[in-house]
Design an enzyme around this catalytic site. Structure first.
Site, short mmCIF file in Angstrom:
data_model
loop_
_atom_site.label_atom_id
_atom_site.label_comp_id
_atom_site.label_asym_id
_atom_site.label_seq_id
_atom_site.Cartn_x
_atom_site.Cartn_y
_atom_site.Cartn_z
N LYS B 278 0.82 -1.21 0.00
CA LYS B 278 0.00 0.00 0.00
C LYS B 278 0.86 1.27 0.00
CE LYS B 278 -3.38 -2.64 2.67
NZ LYS B 278 -3.86 -2.91 4.06
N ILE B 279 2.11 1.11 0.35
CA ILE B 279 3.09 2.19 0.31
C ILE B 279 4.32 1.63 -0.40
CG2 ILE B 279 4.63 3.66 1.69
CD1 ILE B 279 2.47 3.94 3.75
#
Lengths: 309, 309, 309, 309
Positions: B278-279
């Site tokens: 997600k990052i």
């Protein structure tokens, strides 16, 4: 003015006996712990209570799954409002995937390369998540098209629970017992991604209004409602707001590490909800500051011992 | 090995100059504060960044509404993911209702009798909430039936924003500028109650899948995505999970009082999200432990000063 | 009933102007931040205030040393009560040792082998600590035997301050200006170990009663006392308890991440101290939940701007 | 890679059995709770362990006095390092004064007028504190002049313990059993005020160096040292720093609500102390995030059940 009494412990005493000792402290943490056990005992002991449990944070992956299952089977929980993550992890475990022990200082770029995802010091295999996607698709296919066109999350989860082979999963037990599991934030989870992906090419319309109607009805029809709030987030608030139509819940315990000063709903004291009509009055309320995955098993054990006496 | 440098302050220095001093500390809170201002400055300065803001907790009632409006008008925020509460309070203010100063020790049963509801030390009139219900109904009536049958929350909020007379409300500005406000938990708020009530007698189907498609598309099409995370909850996670399709956000700051040890998503360090895809990586990430309603105005002021230099 | 007003920010506005905006929010974090700046401004502006600063946590190693020095030189701080650690780190820096940037995920067994000690993400060389031991011994030797037989910590620290070559150290400036630095927990620090070691073979008797007499006198003779409390611990409580002889401090701000529910003094709200006679009344008190190393520089900058207007 | 196992609870199971279930979770709070019980069991079971307990926060007023007394009588605690407040409250109770149940929302100016002082939701009568002053003076008078001229806090507290009529007080039991109670911050408490007042007209010199010598000797001579850390503050750090001469403690558990990010010693993870040589290695360490007044009674009960098996 009542006095503080000290705690006396003795080898071999039960948790409920310890809780009684702690309740006699009346103040600070011990008083609250003791009251929490008493309030939960009263909810468990009173058939007129509709017990609504809200769960946020790693309740399932943190090892509490069997406790929840046990309470549902004993009819001591009558509705659950959960984050999507807890449903996702119940399904992962139902598909045979176990959570792995990691460390909170693991290097996340390395984990990513190894196909592992992290929740504090606990790991999940990406393969498991891919498996979940396939299984979810298959399970969705088996839901009649008509049902899929306008489905509540509790209905969807009953469908999944009915199809899961793991008969000890929370979804499965809930399905068998027709105990609703509401997941208002289902869209915001790994399972939610699978649902969305499926919906891009197949008919699937989830209707949260149907969920809310069901939850409001449960609340409205109950003689008494007791809220058991583990962690904050949307599940906490959702249980409380649904009960505003009946003038609020009758009793509540919450266990949280969130703090109140920031003004968020997660860390808010239960008393605040009285001013919103979501809780009836100051009696039978208690907030325990602590980790729900530690305190809930202990409190539950104490309350189970008390119940039925 | 780099060294810690002390902070020097001087009467009249700007926030951005102070932030530079604090960044030179490199460690502990000051280092993180300094980095947060720098990262936000870079997001503001780079047109290629799609800036996604998540808000949980009393961001609007806590006085930050005009700051958000200002950033949207300057095109420095390109999408917002919010709790239902913040939308509710923006609408209450748009209808002319102001928040009232109370105290965190107010008696909630008394407040209830007086028709006041409490958020920590801030009060809202029940009358205002009743007014909101009526207005919401009127605004819903004015939305074409066809649109109401399958509407995303961002579309619904654009509709509301377009109808509100208060041109300085967040909804109104977002509507004019076609900046989407996503509200995945809209069902769980006072506004959500009004929507549900309306839906009992009138056609209204909110489709969260449409929201997620829009959010994923925004993420996917952006050259770079920067996440600005105020508080935790579903809004935080929603921004991050939507970015997993592009391999994660490129930069992120989060400000929160929640703690990580309980394992909930709200208090999780941003690094954890790397293991979930997600990052993207460890650079350009910073978590500030603190109250977002205090720190975000200061950081924003510092970043605005830097931007465009 | 007063209303909440929103914050408006503008590129280039000063911290004091921002603080005024935030004070107009009146509630939640922004209201408290604004009040903290105002109360500190009033203390700074009023010569009748004896300003007592308590510091716990990594205030010196966290980069705030020059800010404290600056305030002492401007006569805006009149007494400091500190942990032994902050004195230790001031002396380490005075001896030319700089703090090193590390990471909170560093392996501590590895660090130990490399001769590095850790404070969250900041490192100190063991060599520096050994150097401190030798220097401390030399400095003690130069204190007249008669003084050493019955010395207060503030006297000892004046002696050290007078001998340190680094004229910009906190101890040095305090010594020159005869501003007392009290260290009631001096025995519990790396410096304390050196004092204890020395005392095993040489005459050295530290008399904390002398410290307390001095602190009580300062409090008693002041027209007004203002407490500035960074972190909790013994320094916080010590400032407050010493002021109980005058009926309590007249104004106080505290910045802390500790929480109140556990019942410890560190996280206790300032109001509680009123019931002990350590604070006079509810006016002019404010607790800011946050990291003192982040917030104190900002608040101080705002207060310095206001002062003298 | 080891797996997470779920918790199973059963009516009537002991705390130690529950703890074993929780230890099998291995991760998050339950894993830590389980490990804490196991480590404490091992300390209790092993005569070679010198068990050092540090207490900060309302351990005595919060109802844990009898638990501590019991452990000291069973020789399961061999040294205590405490805040002055806990000693003060043990003496107050020994003089027959009980703590009173209040509320955290009580008005403190009103309480002051009524002669009541507050600790969160617990009250103490000012009369009791005045009584303590008189009793302390009488007890000091009975200490031989020669002893008073150079006394350690542990010696002073043995003297007090020997004179107290309440044979079940912690001081009394510690005195009888010659178990040292160290109070490095004794000057910073209500009792400390009484000592200081007395010292203004009578000979009384408290020598903290004598305390530290005793504590270091205890640590040095022990085959193994185990630290049990309730809350943070000076007591926590004092136990750890005194053990640096032996290369660190061999095992430790800490229970605290303080958080690590601010960099203060109270909230620091135990691992950090390894880099300072205060703890030997990563094994046999566990930090539980929670309220010590709630968790310590439960953990102790579990450990007592295990011990001697």
């Amino acid at each position: 003015m009542p006095f503080v009494s000290p705690i006396n412990i003795k080898r071999g005493m039960t948790v409920s006996a310890l809780a009684k000792q702690m309740e006699s402290v009346r103040v600070l943490g011990p008083g609250r712990f003791g009251r929490a056990v008493r309030i939960l005992s009263q909810m468990f002991d009173d058939q007129d209570y509709c017990k609504m449990l809200s769960i946020a944070g790693p309740i399932i992956p943190g090892g509490l799954r069997n406790i929840l299952v046990d309470l549902v089977e004993k009819n001591l929980i009558n509705a659950i409002v959960t984050t999507g993550a807890n449903v996702t992890h119940d399904m992962l475990e139902s598909l045979g995937h176990r959570h792995i022990v990691g460390s909170e200082t693991d290097n996340d770029e390395m984990l990513r390369k190894k196909g592992l995802s992290r929740i504090y010091d606990l790991l999940v295999k990406q393969k498991a998540i891919e498996h979940l996607e396939i299984s979810t698709r298959h399970m969705l296919e088996r839901i009649p098209l008509e049902d899929r066109r306008n489905i509540a999350t509790y209905e969807l989860l009953w469908q999944f629970g009915g199809q899961l082979k793991d008969k000890k999963s929370l979804l499965s037990v809930a399905s068998r017992r027709h105990m609703p599991i509401f997941c208002p934030g289902i869209f915001d989870s790994m399972l939610g991604l699978d649902l969305w992906t499926y919906s891009q090419l197949n008919p699937l319309f989830i209707n949260p209004f149907k969920d809310f109607s069901k939850l409001v009805n449960l609340s409205y029809e109950a003689k008494r409602v007791g809220a058991i709030i583990l962690g904050g987030g949307m599940p906490k608030h959702h249980v409380l707001i649904a009960n505003s139509y009946r003038g609020g819940v009758d009793a509540a315990i919450q266990i949280t590490l969130d703090r109140p000063e920031g003004g968020g709903a997660s860390g808010a004291p239960l008393e605040e909800a009285i001013s919103w009509g979501k809780i009836k009055r100051h009696d039978n309320l208690v907030t325990l500051v602590g980790d729900a995955t530690v305190l809930f098993p202990i409190i539950t054990l104490g309350a189970l011992e008390n119940a039925g006496k």
